[in-house]
Design a protein around this motif. Structure first.
Motif, mmCIF file in Angstrom:
data_model
loop_
_atom_site.group_PDB
_atom_site.id
_atom_site.type_symbol
_atom_site.label_atom_id
_atom_site.label_comp_id
_atom_site.label_asym_id
_atom_site.label_seq_id
_atom_site.Cartn_x
_atom_site.Cartn_y
_atom_site.Cartn_z
ATOM 1 N N HIS A 1 0.824 -1.215 0.000
ATOM 2 C CA HIS A 1 0.000 0.000 0.000
ATOM 3 C C HIS A 1 0.858 1.266 0.000
ATOM 4 N N HIS A 2 2.008 1.214 0.643
ATOM 5 C CA HIS A 2 2.892 2.384 0.735
ATOM 6 C C HIS A 2 3.837 2.495 -0.466
ATOM 7 N N ALA A 3 3.710 1.603 -1.427
ATOM 8 C CA ALA A 3 4.619 1.605 -2.578
ATOM 9 C C ALA A 3 4.147 2.568 -3.656
ATOM 10 N N ARG A 4 5.109 3.066 -4.434
ATOM 11 C CA ARG A 4 4.763 3.933 -5.559
ATOM 12 C C ARG A 4 4.880 3.202 -6.894
ATOM 13 N N ASN A 5 5.206 1.896 -6.856
ATOM 14 C CA ASN A 5 5.228 1.102 -8.079
ATOM 15 C C ASN A 5 3.848 1.127 -8.726
ATOM 16 N N PRO A 6 3.757 1.272 -10.043
ATOM 17 C CA PRO A 6 2.443 1.277 -10.702
ATOM 18 C C PRO A 6 1.583 0.067 -10.355
ATOM 19 N N ASN B 1 -4.977 -2.237 -1.278
ATOM 20 C CA ASN B 1 -4.951 -2.641 0.137
ATOM 21 C C ASN B 1 -5.349 -1.499 1.070
ATOM 22 N N PHE B 2 -6.587 -1.042 0.917
ATOM 23 C CA PHE B 2 -7.081 0.079 1.722
ATOM 24 C C PHE B 2 -7.581 -0.352 3.097
ATOM 25 N N CYS B 3 -7.867 -1.630 3.285
ATOM 26 C CA CYS B 3 -8.339 -2.101 4.584
ATOM 27 C C CYS B 3 -7.183 -2.137 5.583
ATOM 28 N N ASN B 4 -7.484 -2.521 6.810
ATOM 29 C CA ASN B 4 -6.474 -2.484 7.859
ATOM 30 C C ASN B 4 -6.159 -3.866 8.414
ATOM 31 N N LEU B 5 -7.179 -4.651 8.730
ATOM 32 C CA LEU B 5 -6.979 -5.995 9.271
ATOM 33 C C LEU B 5 -7.708 -7.040 8.438
ATOM 34 N N LEU B 6 -9.003 -6.876 8.265
ATOM 35 C CA LEU B 6 -9.783 -7.793 7.427
ATOM 36 C C LEU B 6 -9.700 -7.339 5.978
ATOM 37 N N ASN B 7 -9.444 -8.285 5.078
ATOM 38 C CA ASN B 7 -9.282 -7.898 3.666
ATOM 39 C C ASN B 7 -10.584 -7.993 2.878
ATOM 40 N N ILE B 8 -11.692 -8.145 3.570
ATOM 41 C CA ILE B 8 -12.976 -8.395 2.915
ATOM 42 C C ILE B 8 -13.343 -7.321 1.900
ATOM 43 N N TRP B 9 -13.194 -6.054 2.245
ATOM 44 C CA TRP B 9 -13.657 -4.982 1.344
ATOM 45 C C TRP B 9 -12.677 -4.752 0.195
ATOM 46 N N ASP B 10 -11.396 -5.015 0.406
ATOM 47 C CA ASP B 10 -10.454 -4.965 -0.712
ATOM 48 C C ASP B 10 -10.780 -6.058 -1.721
ATOM 49 N N LYS B 11 -11.227 -7.214 -1.236
ATOM 50 C CA LYS B 11 -11.641 -8.284 -2.145
ATOM 51 C C LYS B 11 -12.911 -7.897 -2.888
ATOM 52 N N VAL B 12 -13.857 -7.319 -2.166
ATOM 53 C CA VAL B 12 -15.138 -6.930 -2.776
ATOM 54 C C VAL B 12 -14.934 -5.894 -3.876
ATOM 55 N N PHE B 13 -14.073 -4.905 -3.626
ATOM 56 C CA PHE B 13 -13.893 -3.796 -4.569
ATOM 57 C C PHE B 13 -12.682 -3.978 -5.486
ATOM 58 N N GLY B 14 -12.033 -5.131 -5.413
ATOM 59 C CA GLY B 14 -10.950 -5.446 -6.346
ATOM 60 C C GLY B 14 -9.676 -4.674 -6.132
ATOM 61 N N THR B 15 -9.409 -4.264 -4.894
ATOM 62 C CA THR B 15 -8.192 -3.489 -4.614
ATOM 63 C C THR B 15 -7.156 -4.281 -3.815
ATOM 64 N N LEU B 16 -7.372 -5.589 -3.654
ATOM 65 C CA LEU B 16 -6.412 -6.409 -2.914
ATOM 66 C C LEU B 16 -5.227 -6.758 -3.809
ATOM 67 N N GLN B 17 -4.012 -6.556 -3.300
ATOM 68 C CA GLN B 17 -2.808 -6.831 -4.070
ATOM 69 C C GLN B 17 -1.745 -7.450 -3.163
ATOM 70 N N ASP B 18 -1.305 -8.649 -3.500
ATOM 71 C CA ASP B 18 -0.228 -9.301 -2.754
ATOM 72 C C ASP B 18 1.123 -8.746 -3.184
ATOM 73 N N GLU B 19 2.095 -8.856 -2.300
ATOM 74 C CA GLU B 19 3.462 -8.465 -2.624
ATOM 75 C C GLU B 19 4.077 -9.509 -3.549
ATOM 76 N N LYS B 20 4.677 -9.063 -4.638
ATOM 77 C CA LYS B 20 5.298 -9.956 -5.612
ATOM 78 C C LYS B 20 6.811 -10.006 -5.376
ATOM 79 N N HIS B 21 7.358 -11.213 -5.374
ATOM 80 C CA HIS B 21 8.808 -11.356 -5.172
ATOM 81 C C HIS B 21 9.589 -10.645 -6.269
ATOM 82 N N GLU B 22 9.050 -10.663 -7.484
ATOM 83 C CA GLU B 22 9.764 -10.088 -8.620
ATOM 84 C C GLU B 22 9.570 -8.566 -8.737
ATOM 85 N N GLU B 23 8.695 -8.001 -7.918
ATOM 86 C CA GLU B 23 8.417 -6.561 -7.974
ATOM 87 C C GLU B 23 8.846 -5.926 -6.656
ATOM 88 N N LYS B 24 10.087 -5.459 -6.600
ATOM 89 C CA LYS B 24 10.618 -4.867 -5.373
ATOM 90 C C LYS B 24 9.889 -3.567 -5.055
#
Length: 329
Positions: free
Chosen positions: A225-230, A236-259
């Motif tokens: 969430h704090h990254a400036r990578n495109p 990842n706007f939620c804080n603990l539960l990821n339910i609303w990021d899943k609902v609104f399509g804003t959930l993003q996992d950290e990628k090993h290949e994307e520092k």
């Protein structure tokens, strides 16, 4: 002596030791079985972890004052301002909107689950607007200005962001029937976790937390969430539960290949407190001043950061779209 006493109070206040000291001095350990007592016992957790993080960074020769400079001066600046400005937005919103709640919840475990889901939605709304409305971004950008991640970022906020956040979150929760005692408990849990997810690489290299990364928002998600990578922008706007990021399509996992590259996208003076604290406000004022029409002036205030009256937008949505276009085979 007065200076030393003031310094002592500030240190104790920062580490939140006063409540724990009171329990120890009064031998009232039964208080640890209450919500208030648990809060007092856990309050020093994040400040102590921050000190450990600093010590580890020092011994492993990874300590850079620039990484902590913005958060440090922001904390000091806000402490000075808070002596003159005190806005109890939570209390105000409770008083105004509690009579209009759709129903009344109770202090039970199942209402706690309901309340937390509602709280996460309210937090999502506040946080989403903080990234998508230029005026609110001016308040929120201070928290994103650091070019590293560490626990001190927890304290890096523009002084008006708290009241703005509390108006939105408290109003939604109260109207949705979350009663004040339940709301305060949720705020405590959320605040503790919300501080912990800023833990830096100096203390926790891989912050995915194993299987928990699939269930909740981990420090790894918040680093994204704090990254400036495109790829990572506005996720990842939620804080603990990821339910609303899943609902609104804003959930993003950290990628090993994307520092992860921390910070905000505009050029800024590295480690400069004034630029981090007031930079976005100054830029908004300039854009409004130079806008050719009244409509454009208003749009600069309420459109997303990067919007331009000429149509040459550099909003997060545009940048992400351009990035994904280059990734296609």
């Amino acid at each position: 002596m007065e200076i030393l006493e003031t310094l002592y109070r500030e240190i104790v206040g920062f580490f939140s030791f006063s409540g724990l000291i009171e329990i120890i001095q009064t031998d009232n350990y039964k208080a640890l079985l209450t919500q208030d007592g648990i809060g007092k016992a856990l309050a020093p957790l994040i400040p102590v972890l921050l000190v450990i993080e600093l010590i580890r960074a020092f011994f492993f020769q990874r300590l850079s004052f620039t990484q902590y400079k913005i958060a440090f001066f922001t904390y000091i600046f806000n402490r000075v301002i808070s002596r003159f400005i005190s806005i109890g937005m939570v209390g105000i919103c409770i008083g105004l909107f509690e009579p209009y709640a759709i129903f009344k919840s109770e202090f039970t475990w199942y209402w706690f689950i309901y309340g937390y889901v509602v709280w996460e939605f309210a937090h999502f709304v506040y946080h989403y607007l903080g990234h998508k409305v230029r005026l609110f971004w001016c308040l929120h950008s201070t928290h994103h200005a650091s070019e590293s991640m560490n626990l001190s970022i927890t304290y890096a906020h523009f002084f008006l962001e708290g009241p703005y956040a509390d108006i939105i979150r408290t109003t939604i929760c109260i109207l949705m029937g979350v009663n004040p005692p339940l709301l305060f408990l949720i705020m405590f849990v959320d605040g503790t976790w919300g501080a912990f997810i800023h833990i830096g690489e100096n203390l926790m290299k891989d912050a995915r937390l194993g299987f928990l990364n699939k269930i909740i928002l981990t420090p790894s998600h918040h680093r994204v969430h704090h990254a400036r990578n495109p790829l990572y922008m506005d996720t990842n706007f939620c804080n603990l539960l990821n339910i609303w990021d899943k609902v609104f399509g804003t959930l993003q996992d950290e990628k090993h290949e994307e520092k992860i590259e921390y910070g905000i996208t505009r050029p800024m003076k590295s480690g400069d407190f004034w630029d981090a604290y007031f930079g976005e406000i100054i830029l908004l004022a300039k854009d409004v001043y130079h806008a050719p029409t009244l409509k454009d002036k208003v749009l600069y205030i309420f459109m997303p950061p990067g919007w331009h009256h000429s149509g040459e937008h550099k909003t997060a949505s545009v940048v992400k779209k351009e990035y994904f276009a280059t990734q296609k085979p």
